[in-house]
Write a protein that holds these residues in place. Sequence first.
Motif, PDB file in Angstrom:
ATOM      1  N   VAL A 868       0.843  -1.208   0.000  1.00 35.87           N
ATOM      2  CA  VAL A 868       0.000   0.000   0.000  1.00 35.87           C
ATOM      3  C   VAL A 868       0.873   1.252   0.000  1.00 35.87           C
ATOM      4  CG1 VAL A 868      -1.720   1.301   1.315  1.00 35.87           C
ATOM      5  CG2 VAL A 868      -1.940  -1.173   1.084  1.00 35.87           C
ATOM      6  N   THR A 869       1.960   1.209   0.768  1.00 37.54           N
ATOM      7  CA  THR A 869       2.879   2.361   0.793  1.00 37.54           C
ATOM      8  C   THR A 869       3.479   2.597  -0.584  1.00 37.54           C
ATOM      9  OG1 THR A 869       3.393   1.928   3.111  1.00 37.54           O
ATOM     10  CG2 THR A 869       4.942   3.305   1.903  1.00 37.54           C
ATOM     11  N   ASP A 870       3.851   1.507  -1.277  1.00 39.71           N
ATOM     12  CA  ASP A 870       4.400   1.638  -2.633  1.00 39.71           C
ATOM     13  C   ASP A 870       3.439   2.381  -3.550  1.00 39.71           C
ATOM     14  OD1 ASP A 870       6.846   0.477  -2.310  1.00 39.71           O
ATOM     15  OD2 ASP A 870       6.197  -1.544  -2.834  1.00 39.71           O
ATOM     16  N   LEU A 871       2.136   2.131  -3.393  1.00 39.44           N
ATOM     17  CA  LEU A 871       1.136   2.794  -4.230  1.00 39.44           C
ATOM     18  C   LEU A 871       0.953   4.253  -3.804  1.00 39.44           C
ATOM     19  CD1 LEU A 871      -1.463  -0.111  -4.245  1.00 39.44           C
ATOM     20  CD2 LEU A 871      -0.124   0.628  -6.211  1.00 39.44           C
ATOM     21  N   LEU A 872       0.885   4.486  -2.485  1.00 40.99           N
ATOM     22  CA  LEU A 872       0.616   5.835  -1.981  1.00 40.99           C
ATOM     23  C   LEU A 872       1.739   6.807  -2.290  1.00 40.99           C
ATOM     24  CD1 LEU A 872      -0.856   4.966   1.542  1.00 40.99           C
ATOM     25  CD2 LEU A 872      -2.122   5.778  -0.435  1.00 40.99           C
ATOM     26  N   VAL A 873       2.988   6.345  -2.128  1.00 39.06           N
ATOM     27  CA  VAL A 873       4.107   7.276  -2.328  1.00 39.06           C
ATOM     28  C   VAL A 873       4.318   7.616  -3.802  1.00 39.06           C
ATOM     29  CG1 VAL A 873       5.295   6.605  -0.216  1.00 39.06           C
ATOM     30  CG2 VAL A 873       5.815   5.397  -2.336  1.00 39.06           C
ATOM     31  N   ARG A 874       3.675   6.853  -4.673  1.00 40.36           N
ATOM     32  CA  ARG A 874       3.718   7.198  -6.102  1.00 40.36           C
ATOM     33  C   ARG A 874       2.489   8.017  -6.494  1.00 40.36           C
ATOM     34  NH1 ARG A 874       6.550   2.660  -5.263  1.00 40.36           N
ATOM     35  NH2 ARG A 874       8.423   2.290  -6.492  1.00 40.36           N
ATOM     36  N   GLN A 875       1.957   8.721  -5.507  1.00 37.72           N
ATOM     37  CA  GLN A 875       0.829   9.644  -5.684  1.00 37.72           C
ATOM     38  C   GLN A 875      -0.432   8.950  -6.188  1.00 37.72           C
ATOM     39  OE1 GLN A 875       3.971  10.988  -7.634  1.00 37.72           O
ATOM     40  NE2 GLN A 875       4.491  10.891  -5.494  1.00 37.72           N
ATOM     41  N   LYS A 876      -0.685   7.731  -5.730  1.00 31.80           N
ATOM     42  CA  LYS A 876      -1.940   7.044  -6.023  1.00 31.80           C
ATOM     43  C   LYS A 876      -2.691   6.849  -4.709  1.00 31.80           C
ATOM     44  CE  LYS A 876      -0.247   6.439 -10.146  1.00 31.80           C
ATOM     45  NZ  LYS A 876      -0.541   7.481 -11.124  1.00 31.80           N
ATOM     46  N   GLN A 877      -3.946   7.287  -4.663  1.00 30.00           N
ATOM     47  CA  GLN A 877      -4.750   6.987  -3.489  1.00 30.00           C
ATOM     48  C   GLN A 877      -5.396   5.618  -3.690  1.00 30.00           C
ATOM     49  OE1 GLN A 877      -7.442  10.193  -2.576  1.00 30.00           O
ATOM     50  NE2 GLN A 877      -5.809  11.417  -1.706  1.00 30.00           N
ATOM     51  N   VAL A 878      -5.689   4.943  -2.591  1.00 29.36           N
ATOM     52  CA  VAL A 878      -6.230   3.582  -2.660  1.00 29.36           C
ATOM     53  C   VAL A 878      -7.559   3.548  -1.916  1.00 29.36           C
ATOM     54  CG1 VAL A 878      -5.841   1.177  -2.016  1.00 29.36           C
ATOM     55  CG2 VAL A 878      -3.914   2.582  -2.751  1.00 29.36           C
ATOM     56  N   THR A 879      -8.580   2.951  -2.529  1.00 20.18           N
ATOM     57  CA  THR A 879      -9.827   2.721  -1.794  1.00 20.18           C
ATOM     58  C   THR A 879     -10.108   1.224  -1.761  1.00 20.18           C
ATOM     59  OG1 THR A 879     -11.325   2.845  -3.695  1.00 20.18           O
ATOM     60  CG2 THR A 879     -10.773   4.916  -2.614  1.00 20.18           C
ATOM     61  N   VAL A 880     -10.668   0.769  -0.635  1.00 20.76           N
ATOM     62  CA  VAL A 880     -11.069  -0.632  -0.505  1.00 20.76           C
ATOM     63  C   VAL A 880     -12.547  -0.669  -0.121  1.00 20.76           C
ATOM     64  CG1 VAL A 880      -8.787  -1.476   0.135  1.00 20.76           C
ATOM     65  CG2 VAL A 880     -10.333  -0.694   1.917  1.00 20.76           C
ATOM     66  N   GLY A 881     -13.212  -1.758  -0.418  1.00 15.43           N
ATOM     67  CA  GLY A 881     -14.644  -1.871  -0.151  1.00 15.43           C
ATOM     68  C   GLY A 881     -15.440  -1.645  -1.422  1.00 15.43           C
ATOM     69  N   MET A 938      -3.876   7.814 -13.729  1.00 14.75           N
ATOM     70  CA  MET A 938      -4.773   7.207 -12.742  1.00 14.75           C
ATOM     71  C   MET A 938      -4.364   7.728 -11.374  1.00 14.75           C
ATOM     72  SD  MET A 938      -4.714   3.342 -14.291  1.00 14.75           S
ATOM     73  CE  MET A 938      -5.163   2.520 -12.787  1.00 14.75           C
ATOM     74  N   LEU A 939      -5.283   8.395 -10.676  1.00 12.88           N
ATOM     75  CA  LEU A 939      -4.949   8.982  -9.377  1.00 12.88           C
ATOM     76  C   LEU A 939      -5.428   8.132  -8.210  1.00 12.88           C
ATOM     77  CD1 LEU A 939      -5.634  12.804  -9.700  1.00 12.88           C
ATOM     78  CD2 LEU A 939      -3.460  11.642  -9.511  1.00 12.88           C
ATOM     79  N   ARG A 940      -6.519   7.396  -8.437  1.00 14.22           N
ATOM     80  CA  ARG A 940      -7.101   6.633  -7.333  1.00 14.22           C
ATOM     81  C   ARG A 940      -7.382   5.216  -7.797  1.00 14.22           C
ATOM     82  NH1 ARG A 940     -11.551   9.877  -4.331  1.00 14.22           N
ATOM     83  NH2 ARG A 940      -9.695  11.079  -3.848  1.00 14.22           N
ATOM     84  N   LEU A 941      -6.899   4.246  -7.034  1.00 12.42           N
ATOM     85  CA  LEU A 941      -7.117   2.837  -7.374  1.00 12.42           C
ATOM     86  C   LEU A 941      -8.233   2.306  -6.482  1.00 12.42           C
ATOM     87  CD1 LEU A 941      -3.342   1.922  -7.479  1.00 12.42           C
ATOM     88  CD2 LEU A 941      -4.832   2.201  -9.451  1.00 12.42           C
ATOM     89  N   ARG A 942      -9.393   2.053  -7.085  1.00 11.80           N
ATOM     90  CA  ARG A 942     -10.561   1.603  -6.316  1.00 11.80           C
ATOM     91  C   ARG A 942     -10.637   0.074  -6.424  1.00 11.80           C
ATOM     92  NH1 ARG A 942     -15.209   5.542  -8.440  1.00 11.80           N
ATOM     93  NH2 ARG A 942     -16.255   5.025  -6.487  1.00 11.80           N
ATOM     94  N   VAL A 943     -10.072  -0.588  -5.433  1.00 10.85           N
ATOM     95  CA  VAL A 943      -9.886  -2.033  -5.525  1.00 10.85           C
ATOM     96  C   VAL A 943     -11.225  -2.761  -5.595  1.00 10.85           C
ATOM     97  CG1 VAL A 943      -8.782  -4.045  -4.481  1.00 10.85           C
ATOM     98  CG2 VAL A 943      -7.697  -1.816  -4.290  1.00 10.85           C
ATOM     99  N   GLY A 944     -12.219  -2.278  -4.833  1.00 13.71           N
ATOM    100  CA  GLY A 944     -13.529  -2.920  -4.879  1.00 13.71           C
ATOM    101  C   GLY A 944     -14.128  -2.878  -6.273  1.00 13.71           C
ATOM    102  N   LEU A 945     -13.988  -1.731  -6.935  1.00 17.16           N
ATOM    103  CA  LEU A 945     -14.532  -1.592  -8.285  1.00 17.16           C
ATOM    104  C   LEU A 945     -13.734  -2.432  -9.285  1.00 17.16           C
ATOM    105  CD1 LEU A 945     -16.784  -0.203  -9.685  1.00 17.16           C
ATOM    106  CD2 LEU A 945     -15.418   1.851  -9.928  1.00 17.16           C
ATOM    107  N   ILE A 946     -12.415  -2.531  -9.069  1.00 14.24           N
ATOM    108  CA  ILE A 946     -11.580  -3.376  -9.944  1.00 14.24           C
ATOM    109  C   ILE A 946     -12.020  -4.839  -9.827  1.00 14.24           C
ATOM    110  CG2 ILE A 946      -9.233  -4.288 -10.259  1.00 14.24           C
ATOM    111  CD1 ILE A 946      -8.188  -1.467  -9.575  1.00 14.24           C
ATOM    112  N   ILE A 947     -12.339  -5.282  -8.597  1.00 16.78           N
ATOM    113  CA  ILE A 947     -12.825  -6.662  -8.406  1.00 16.78           C
ATOM    114  C   ILE A 947     -14.132  -6.862  -9.171  1.00 16.78           C
ATOM    115  CG2 ILE A 947     -13.778  -8.258  -6.690  1.00 16.78           C
ATOM    116  CD1 ILE A 947     -11.751  -7.130  -4.679  1.00 16.78           C
ATOM    117  N   GLN A 948     -15.027  -5.873  -9.091  1.00 17.16           N
ATOM    118  CA  GLN A 948     -16.296  -5.980  -9.815  1.00 17.16           C
ATOM    119  C   GLN A 948     -16.056  -6.094 -11.320  1.00 17.16           C
ATOM    120  OE1 GLN A 948     -18.975  -6.468  -8.380  1.00 17.16           O
ATOM    121  NE2 GLN A 948     -19.229  -5.315  -6.496  1.00 17.16           N
TER     122      GLN A 948
END
Length: 1225
Positions: A868-881, A938-948
């Motif tokens: 998660v840190t690897d993603l955040l420090v490369r200026q990507k926000q992460v959402t789960v759920g 891509m600024l935000r990685l929405r993992v829940g939506l990627i799963i869908q």
Amino acid sequence: MRSRSNSGVRLDYYQRVVHRLIMAHQQPVTGLFPASPANHHAWIRDNVYCILAVWGLSMAYKKIADQDEDRAKAYELEQSCVKLMRGLLMSMLRQKEKVERFKITQNPLDSLHAKYSSKNGQAVVRDEEWGHLQIDAISLYLLILAQMTASGLQIVFSLDEVSFIQNLVFYIESAYCIPDYGIWERGDKSNHGQPELNASSIGMAKAALEAMNELDLFGARGGPASVIHVLADEAHKCQAVLQSMLPRESNSKELDSGLLSIIGFPAFAVDDPQLIEATRDAIVNRLQGRYGCKRFLRDGYRTPREDVSRLYYERWELRMFENIECEWPLFFCYLILNHAFQNNKDAVSVYAEKLEEIMVKTEEGMKLVPELYTVPHDSVSNEYKNPGSSQREAVGRTPFLWAQSLYILGKLLQEGFLAVGELDPLNRRLGAQKKPDVVVQVVIIADDNEIRDKLADHGFQVQTVAEVAPIEVQPARVLSHLYTYLGRNKKLGLTGRKSRDVGILSTSKLYSLKDRIFAFTPQNFDFDEYYTSRDPDLLASNFMSNLAFLSNSWSHLLGRPTICLLATHSLLDQNRIPLAMVQTMKKLKSGYINGTRVMLGNLCDFLNTSAITDLSFLGSQEDGYPDKLNPAVQTYLDEHLLRSINLKNTLMMKSGALRPRNLRRRMSVKGAIKKTRSINVDSETLGMEGNVTERRLSVVVTPLWLDSSNTSIGPSATVAPDRELTPRPESSEDDLPPNKVQITSDVPRIQVQPRHRGVAETFENTEVEELIAMLRETENLEDQGDILQYLVDTQGLDFNTELGSNDDQASNNSNSTNQGMLEGGRVVTVRDLLKGLYEKACQQKLWGLVRHSAGMLGKRVEDLAKAVTDLLVRQKQVTVGMPPTSEFTITAPLPETELRQVIHEAYGDDESTAMLTQELLVYLSMFIRTEPQLFHEMLRLRVGLIIQVMAKELSRTLACDGEQASEHLLNLSPFEMKNLLYHILSGKEFAVSSVARGNFSIVSCKSSRVSKKSQIGLGDPDEDTTAMIDDRQGQWLRRRRLDGALNRVPRDFYPRVWTVLERCQGLAIEGRVLPQSLTQEMTSNELKFALEVETALNTIPQPEYRQLVVEALMVLTLVTEHNVSHSLGGIIYVEHLVHKANQLFLEDQRAVSGDATLCCAKSKDGGKETTATGNLLCGGAAYICQHLYDSAPSGSFGTMTYIAKAIACVFECLPKNGEVDCSIQ
């Protein structure tokens, strides 16, 4: 007395200048430089830069020391450097407790102070009164300490001081993920005391870590105890984050002239020549002026518009500073030095001339560099109109010692008194030069003779763990434990390294300890840790990624990397060597694998060519026995000598002889696990079944373009009486699972999933002992999983299975001993049973069950926080759920346990999807490290939506319904899951082929047409004819759905939206308004602005609809770029434009009898025909025709053309006469 040479006379002149301007201010007690005669505060950063001129001059004197007085001057100058560096060291040493605390908390209030008293070296302001956390200052100190030590100066005197310096290395090693206040001490540019991740701090830390690695602080007189150790992976993490940020400085500063210190002297932190040039060009083009460079855009410091009565700025006033920012001559000094290091004499002379013109001359003829130049009050309005036209005046300190020192260094280089190599004895300037290819050495070691013989059957001769002796092979966790002893010092109260992370660069070295040699296996191959290491295909894929990473990242290290792999029984597939492993080893034997040069051999063959690090710090130094191993280390190594890993089945859940005589009923327990699933792709909103009604009620602006008959949503939050919550029967046409409740209404379909209801109903009348009996007799792992799921829900993980059968014994009144589940005579808990199930599921490769049982046991990915840190420090926000109701956004690094808790709260009872989320986060971090181009725009990685979307794609490819698709998704092997994610991210077409035991394999294909052999149809056999439909149908809908789910936008999208916002009063998206005032607060390329736009777009639940809104914004940017109108008027309702475009599209479809006449264009009067549930006939999201979603963006019938026509119709500001060509190519 001999006459002086010309060079000697000139050097004497510089010595007088240095003495008069710099050394005269040095405090005799502490050796520190005060900020000014009136201010006794001594900043670490300024002091280190001040002394550089003194150090440079001392080396110049050394070179021409033909007389005793020259040698005396050189020594005097050197001791002045030592005095200052030791003064700063003593000041920091007084705050050693802070260093110890900061390693754990990384709290700004626990950081070392940025400035001290020049009189006594004590603190001058309290922790909370200043932005002390400035990692670049500590890093600069360590970097220059390393360079000075390498040049021959003795600065560190004792081993206690060595320990402290080692702990300073730990202090800065996590710079890549620690927001600080940066080089200008203000963090966010509005100066509200908000720290942020700064590229200049990360770059300086990276340079310091590389410079300090394996450096002997006692110089030529030192021994093993005075050597500093740095884990190479920490420097590499800083490098990776730095490269992803440049030329951006931080979230609020899109560019900063301070980056000149990173791309050139003194840090030389960037290895990519093109990135160096791009960053320098950006600074020169956007920040350079006649009097120097602006620090950053909209910098209000010392401008005539600054309110000096307060430290901070209001966000709205930042726009006032545009074009009148102060210019700093300091940056001309940096540019001179950087061009001198590149031997670009023309550029040096150009900047030297510019600098000479703006220097201030004293009466004695000395040239002084002023701090900065500001626009006079009476010239402000003129400067706004014609930037760069006003005569500026020098303000601040003159001379500005930081700049004056760099100016003198530049003069010494220009006049030949110094060579660039003398200012850089560690040769950091050569980092950007091309290096020879790295050869990666690979060693495969068998766990025992049985594995060795199996490998020999395939033609691979390997050694066993016993045969590689005396070299000892250990897992990475042993190395991480050994490194915790580094830097320990009882006298100073320092406890060594806190981070337990060791990366592939560290485990690819060999380590010597007294007369022993250790090799370590990579951390991500640690079999005890996580189930993904049980998938041979994924291990082979990760292994090849590791090889490529080593070949690219081994540049600053000596020797060759050696990667050791341990072949264990857990890797076997049905007692055979897996095919993936055999294929990988064959490639290794060839000498090349995916373009990386490799050499396969035995460990003893590589001893002479490998990188070997001495673990000398493990000696009992403080007890006076440096040659004797620390007793604690000795004990640890004796206990953790690697033994072969044999994974045996701990629990045998077979049908036993002990069964209850009378089973009251034979109940099916199928589906208990399935009822916890939260993935659903049957809905039109792609699984985003949140409370859409509630979300729409909360909007600020009422959408005007939707007919009142379409949405009967009133101001009240209660559901209207005519919208009944009706449970649907299992045989309903939508094929909903029985535990789902559907709201019948005219808004897009909403599905509510009560937790555990179905499970509880299934077993509500079933006694626990019956379930335990069923568990004992069933051979089917899926059934065992369902029973254990219910037992966990009702009894808990620590339920003793014997207790559940006592009542039954009493009621049976029988002599039979029904004692629950037994293992070796010991009664086991549900947790023990789950562990046994997990192990067996791993062996049988039942991945859906593996994921679910891993989630129930609370397992987590070993590298989850790091991923998660690897993603955040490369200026990507992460959402789960699952959006929009249970979506959690992660914007800052979190500890491992907290992160796991957030993920499991987001998914509630759905353990499978929670584990899948952890897994996908690790794969995303792998991809962002190895293929960052996949994440562009891509600024935000929405993992829940990627799963869908992954489930939706499987549903499309396999022609099955959503519930089946989610089951297939959760049953994919880790390797195939990673492969599918890659295809989703890259947008490549893929097909699904069947492999052994009913598993699926994801294979690439060049077009979307798939042969019947490779495609698996799970639907009705009569529907096979649909496979012959034209390739292109559904292509653009799918593309929009993917891009929308991934939050991908066109290049330069956010800066272009900024220009649109400048010309209107606001943009309304799904009820959320982006006001024009954002352009006053933020610049066009600022990351904070991009996040504001992204947040507004994320309120749209349907991915394909989101992409049409993005296209509408792009067409609006074309209107502004072609200056069609000076102003676009008030608030622009972007969705109104999309719906108007849809209306125009349907009119055209009626005119030409297009495909849409079968659905949305069927009605002649323009009304919409809907289904009983209020959705469109074609299933289009947000009342937009599916055929519009499936149209190409450009061309005469393209979506953007219709949006352009809609803009022409809606906007009052556009000309109404004449022909308007709206087609977009």
